[in-house]
Design a protein around this motif. Structure first.
Motif, short mmCIF file in Angstrom:
data_model
loop_
_atom_site.label_atom_id
_atom_site.label_comp_id
_atom_site.label_asym_id
_atom_site.label_seq_id
_atom_site.Cartn_x
_atom_site.Cartn_y
_atom_site.Cartn_z
N UNK A 80 11.70 -14.77 36.22
CA UNK A 80 10.18 -14.89 37.04
C UNK A 80 9.63 -16.16 36.84
N UNK A 81 8.77 -16.60 37.85
CA UNK A 81 8.03 -17.78 37.96
C UNK A 81 6.85 -17.57 37.06
N UNK A 82 6.31 -16.60 36.69
CA UNK A 82 4.87 -16.56 36.05
C UNK A 82 5.15 -15.79 34.95
N UNK A 83 4.46 -16.00 33.88
CA UNK A 83 4.46 -15.19 32.66
C UNK A 83 3.90 -13.73 32.82
N UNK A 84 4.13 -12.93 31.72
CA UNK A 84 3.74 -11.51 31.86
C UNK A 84 2.04 -11.64 31.87
N UNK A 99 1.95 -13.06 19.02
CA UNK A 99 3.17 -12.54 19.71
C UNK A 99 3.54 -13.23 21.09
N UNK A 100 4.68 -13.60 21.39
CA UNK A 100 5.05 -14.02 22.47
C UNK A 100 6.19 -13.27 23.17
N UNK A 101 5.73 -13.09 24.59
CA UNK A 101 6.53 -11.81 25.31
C UNK A 101 6.97 -12.55 26.40
N UNK A 102 8.35 -12.35 26.93
CA UNK A 102 9.06 -12.99 28.35
C UNK A 102 9.61 -11.86 28.81
N UNK A 124 4.30 -15.33 27.73
CA UNK A 124 2.94 -14.88 27.41
C UNK A 124 2.47 -14.97 26.15
N UNK A 125 1.57 -15.76 25.37
CA UNK A 125 1.48 -15.99 24.26
C UNK A 125 0.08 -15.39 23.82
N UNK A 126 0.16 -14.35 23.17
CA UNK A 126 -1.23 -13.64 22.90
C UNK A 126 -1.28 -13.02 21.41
N UNK A 127 -2.50 -12.71 20.90
CA UNK A 127 -2.80 -12.16 19.45
C UNK A 127 -3.04 -10.61 19.55
#
Length: 132
Positions: A10-14, A75-78, A96-99
């Motif tokens: 993927x080019x972009x993060x979730x 969390x980090x999601x890819x 994507x890094x989110x809390x």
């Protein structure tokens, strides 16, 4: 191109669609890719940012809900994409890094399914059954 096809990534993060204390709802955002398709498998992998990559889940829909997460945790999601053939899984896309939210943000009584009302009613029934 022959055998030199590059596996897809993927080019972009979730994209984050929704967040709670114990879940994150993401859009895979995997329509724009680097490399070659067709894509036969999409996987989401995630971890606490302080930890190792824990779980990978195959996903058949454009969105995915990660459950059973810890409140107020980063969390980090890819996303991983796979095309047919040997070595068909590409590098993970950008993370994507989110809390998740704090547990304190939960409405009162939301943590247990039985609110105080239920407990009170059940208690009444018990005492009633012992009445002469």
């Amino acid at each position: 191109m022959g055998m030199n096809q590059e596996p897809p990534r993927p080019i972009a993060p979730p994209q984050l669609l929704g967040v709670g204390p114990t879940y994150l709802l993401i859009q895979l955002n995997a329509n724009s890719i680097i490399g070659d398709g067709p894509i036969i498998l999409k996987e989401v992998e995630y971890r606490m940012t302080s930890g190792t990559w824990t779980e990978t889940h195959a996903v058949n829909a454009p969105t995915y809900k990660l459950w059973h997460l810890d409140p107020d945790t980063e969390y980090e999601i890819r996303v991983l994409l796979t095309r047919p053939g040997e070595g068909g899984t590409g590098q993970p896309g950008p993370p994507l890094i989110t809390r998740t939210k704090c547990a304190a943000d939960l409405p009162a009584g939301a943590k247990s399914r039985n609110g105080p009302g239920d407990a009170f009613v059940r208690h009444d029934n018990e005492t009633a059954s012992f009445s002469p």
